[in-house]
Each structure stands twice: as structure tokens, then as C-alpha cells.
Design an enzyme around this catalytic site. Structure first.
Site, short mmCIF file in Angstrom:
data_model
loop_
_atom_site.label_atom_id
_atom_site.label_comp_id
_atom_site.label_asym_id
_atom_site.label_seq_id
_atom_site.Cartn_x
_atom_site.Cartn_y
_atom_site.Cartn_z
N TYR A 34 0.82 -1.21 0.00
CA TYR A 34 0.00 0.00 0.00
C TYR A 34 0.85 1.26 0.00
O TYR A 34 2.06 1.20 0.21
CB TYR A 34 -0.95 0.00 1.20
CG TYR A 34 -0.31 0.34 2.53
CD1 TYR A 34 0.51 -0.57 3.18
CD2 TYR A 34 -0.52 1.57 3.13
CE1 TYR A 34 1.11 -0.26 4.40
CE2 TYR A 34 0.07 1.88 4.35
CZ TYR A 34 0.88 0.96 4.98
OH TYR A 34 1.47 1.28 6.18
N ARG A 53 8.17 4.25 -4.63
CA ARG A 53 8.22 3.28 -3.52
C ARG A 53 7.19 2.17 -3.74
O ARG A 53 7.45 1.00 -3.42
CB ARG A 53 7.98 3.98 -2.18
CG ARG A 53 8.15 3.02 -1.00
CD ARG A 53 8.10 3.74 0.33
NE ARG A 53 6.84 4.42 0.51
CZ ARG A 53 6.59 5.29 1.47
NH1 ARG A 53 7.54 5.60 2.35
NH2 ARG A 53 5.41 5.87 1.59
N ARG A 99 -9.01 -20.62 -0.82
CA ARG A 99 -7.86 -20.24 0.01
C ARG A 99 -6.69 -21.19 -0.25
O ARG A 99 -6.83 -22.39 -0.05
CB ARG A 99 -8.24 -20.27 1.50
CG ARG A 99 -7.10 -19.83 2.40
CD ARG A 99 -7.52 -19.83 3.87
NE ARG A 99 -6.42 -19.35 4.71
CZ ARG A 99 -5.43 -20.12 5.18
NH1 ARG A 99 -5.42 -21.40 4.88
NH2 ARG A 99 -4.47 -19.60 5.93
N HIS A 101 -2.18 -21.10 -0.02
CA HIS A 101 -0.99 -20.31 0.25
C HIS A 101 -0.22 -19.97 -1.03
O HIS A 101 0.35 -18.91 -1.14
CB HIS A 101 -0.05 -21.06 1.20
CG HIS A 101 -0.52 -21.03 2.63
ND1 HIS A 101 0.33 -20.83 3.69
CD2 HIS A 101 -1.74 -21.17 3.16
CE1 HIS A 101 -0.35 -20.86 4.81
NE2 HIS A 101 -1.62 -21.07 4.52
N LYS A 148 6.38 -1.83 1.94
CA LYS A 148 5.20 -1.24 2.59
C LYS A 148 4.03 -2.23 2.47
O LYS A 148 3.16 -2.10 1.61
CB LYS A 148 4.87 0.13 1.98
CG LYS A 148 4.11 1.04 2.92
CD LYS A 148 4.20 2.46 2.50
CE LYS A 148 3.17 3.37 3.16
NZ LYS A 148 3.26 3.49 4.61
N GLU A 180 12.55 2.73 13.95
CA GLU A 180 11.66 3.83 13.53
C GLU A 180 10.44 3.81 14.43
O GLU A 180 10.41 3.09 15.43
CB GLU A 180 11.28 3.66 12.06
CG GLU A 180 10.63 2.32 11.76
CD GLU A 180 10.30 2.11 10.28
OE1 GLU A 180 10.17 3.09 9.54
OE2 GLU A 180 10.15 0.94 9.88
N1 PLP Z 1 7.82 4.08 8.78
C1 PLP Z 1 6.69 3.37 8.78
C2 PLP Z 1 6.68 2.01 9.43
C3 PLP Z 1 5.52 3.88 8.18
O1 PLP Z 1 4.39 3.15 8.16
C4 PLP Z 1 5.57 5.18 7.60
C5 PLP Z 1 4.38 5.76 6.95
O2 PLP Z 1 3.31 5.24 7.02
C6 PLP Z 1 6.77 5.89 7.64
C7 PLP Z 1 7.88 5.31 8.22
C8 PLP Z 1 6.86 7.26 7.03
O3 PLP Z 1 6.84 7.20 5.61
P1 PLP Z 1 6.34 8.44 4.75
O4 PLP Z 1 7.17 9.61 5.18
O5 PLP Z 1 6.59 8.05 3.34
O6 PLP Z 1 4.90 8.63 5.07
#
Ligand code: PLP
Length: 287
Positions: A34, A53, A99, A101, A148, A180
């Protein structure tokens, strides 16, 4: 009832008329990626960086989905009234009709996008920005945080833990290093230098993180991408977190202990001003 217009597999339609299969792999396995992209006054903020990204995430999980994303998202925003909206875009591997895998390339990916109203954070002055209180806790996520993925259960559980402790975000630690936040990147300031965890599969390459480093470079503010230990938070002059819909946010306390004097720091004020100027340039077509 939700009469918002969403995008699903080539169609724009009211949310309550959109249907996907119960066997969709996004639903069953979080086999999906996403993006979240802010639009201000109908203009996508760092749209290309988000789409780059997205392409990276799709490649990493081997989902093949091509579309005119710019055209689709711009139209979706217009159909929802333009203005200040956050666009959510999700692509799952699709459905086999049952379903299983395993997957093969014959599956049609499910392409979905919706919007929700947001504030233009850059309209507010620095005084209006609420400082964050955070907790520090273990990073329970998988080891491909650079993708993501919609598999956000660890992020959700830890954010809830933070909320129940009266905090706004959790900073995550794995193998003795800070990674983070649950939905944000981390920055620490010491003696005028910005430090941030270096890019790796332990963190998401945030588009706002990238912008902070670009703006710092332009303004001649030194920065380093490094390994950071949690103890370094104790000696920080400032701590920030960043994300697309929140921009750069000052952290005022960590586990209940104020960061330095517990106020928004001078370098944060400067970075916020740089962001605001960048946003203005974007809106007037100069950036
Ligand atoms: N780290 C994580 C785990 C995130 O989910 C997000 C944004 O949702 C970010 C960092 C920040 O990313 P961005 O600056 O592209 O929104």
C-alpha cells in the site's frame, strides 16, 4: 453508509457498492502492499516518490500491476471534491477463488484506492503543532520493513500499547538499535547535527525522511545516517518523527521523561519552516 467514491479495478464507484472476493489474498494473508499519499489543494505531495516506492514494494513481493496511477489518483481526488485529502492505495495479489498459500502469475491483482479528509499541516504555524509523547518498545515486525506491506498487526498492537500509555507513537528497538516509529521515521538532533537510522530492510524508506534530508542538505544543516542506540535518546537535544500526513513532528517526551527542556527545539522550528516553504513552492508550481 459511505458515499465516498473509491477506485476498484478500473471503476470509480461509491464505497458501499465496491465489492471484493472473500478469497482476496489481501484479506486472507495481507498479501498486499500500500501507499498513503497526501493531496493538498488537489495536488499530490511527493507523488512520484510515493509511486516509486510503490513500484519497489510491488517488485519486492513480485506482484505485477501496471496502471496509470497518476491519472487514477488525480481523478479519484477530483471525484471526492479535491482539496486536502489523504489517498490510500492498496494492491493485493488477487484471488484464486479459494484459500491457498501458493500463487501463480495468472491471478489478477486487486487495485483499490480511497480518500479521507486531512488538514493541511503546513497551513498551521509551528505553534499549532502538537508535540508528541512517545514510548520505546520492542520491534516485533518481520525483517522486510522496507516493503510497505499491509501486514501491520505488530504496528497496530504497539501503537495501541502507546495510546493506552497516553502516548502518541512508539519508537521501536531491535537487536539493540532504534529502527523507527510504528508509522513514522525517527530523527535525533545533537549539537546541531541530525542523526537518523540508515536505510536498511529494518526501516521503511520514508518519503518525508528523504525530504528532511534533502531540505537539510539544501540548507547546509549537517546530517548523518547511522546506527542509533536507544541510550542516545537520553542525550538528544531534540527528537523528531516524520510521516507524509504529519510532516515533521517534535517529540517532547519519551517514556514520560522530557526530551532536553521538553519544548519544541530550534532545529525542529527551522525544519518546519523549510517544510512550509517547500509546500508553498509546490503549491505555486515552483517545486
Ligand atoms: N515508517 C513506517 C513504518 C511507516 O508506516 C511510515 C508511513 O506510514 C513511515 C515510516 C513514514 O513514511 P512516509 O514519510 O513516506 O509517510
Amino acid at each position: 453508509m459511505n458515499s465516498e467514491i473509491v477506485y476498484l479495478n478500473g471503476q470509480f464507484l461509491p464505497a458501499d457498492q465496491a465489492r471484493i472476493s472473500v478469497f482476496d489474498r489481501g484479506f486472507l494473508f495481507a498479501d498486499s502492499v500500500y501507499e498513503v499519499i497526501p493531496y493538498y489543494q488537489g495536488i499530490g505531495f511527493r507523488l512520484q516518490q510515493h509511486l516509486d516506492r510503490l513500484a519497489y514494494s510491488l517488485r519486492a513481493v513480485r506482484i505485477q500491476a501496471e496502471a496509470d496511477w497518476v491519472g487514477i489518483l488525480d481523478e479519484l481526488v477530483q471525484r471526492n471534491g479535491g482539496g486536502n485529502l489523504s489517498v490510500y492505495l492498496q494492491i493485493s495479489r488477487g484471488s484464486a477463488g479459494y484459500r491457498t498459500h501458493t500463487y501463480d502469475d495468472s491471478m489478477q491483482p486487486t487495485l483499490f484506492a480511497c480518500t479521507s479528509p486531512i488538514r493541511d499541516i503546513y497551513e498551521d504555524g509551528a505553534e499549532q503543532v502538537k508535540g508528541y509523547n512517545v514510548i520505546v518498545t520492542a520491534d516485533l515486525r518481520w525483517r522486510r520493513c522496507d516493503i510497505k506491506s499491509t501486514g501491520l498487526l505488530p504496528n497496530i498492537l504497539v501503537l495501541q500499547q502507546a495510546r493506552e500509555a497516553g502516548a502518541d507513537e512508539a519508537l521501536l528497538v531491535r537487536d539493540g538499535l532504534l529502527s523507527e516509529g510504528t508509522s513514522s521515521n525517527l530523527f535525533l538532533v545533537r549539537q546541531g547535527v541530525i542523526y537518523t537510522p540508515k536505510r536498511s530492510s529494518e526501516i521503511l524508506g520514508g518519503t518525508t525522511r528523504e525530504l528532511i534530508l534533502e531540505l537539510a542538505a539544501e540548507a547546509g544543516i549537517p546530517y548523518q545516517e547511522v546506527d542509533l542506540q536507544p541510550e542516545e535518546l537520553d542525550h538528544a537535544d531534540e527528537v523528531w518523527v516524520s510521516s507524509s500526513t504529519r510532516g515533521v513532528m517534535p517529540v517532547l517526551s519519551i517514556d514520560g521523561v522530557p526530551v532536553a527542556d521538553g519544548l519544541k527545539g530550534p532545529l525542529w522550528q527551522r525544519m518546519f519552516a523549510l517544510f512550509t516553504r517547500f509546500q508553498h513552492r509546490l503549491m505555486t508550481g515552483e517545486a
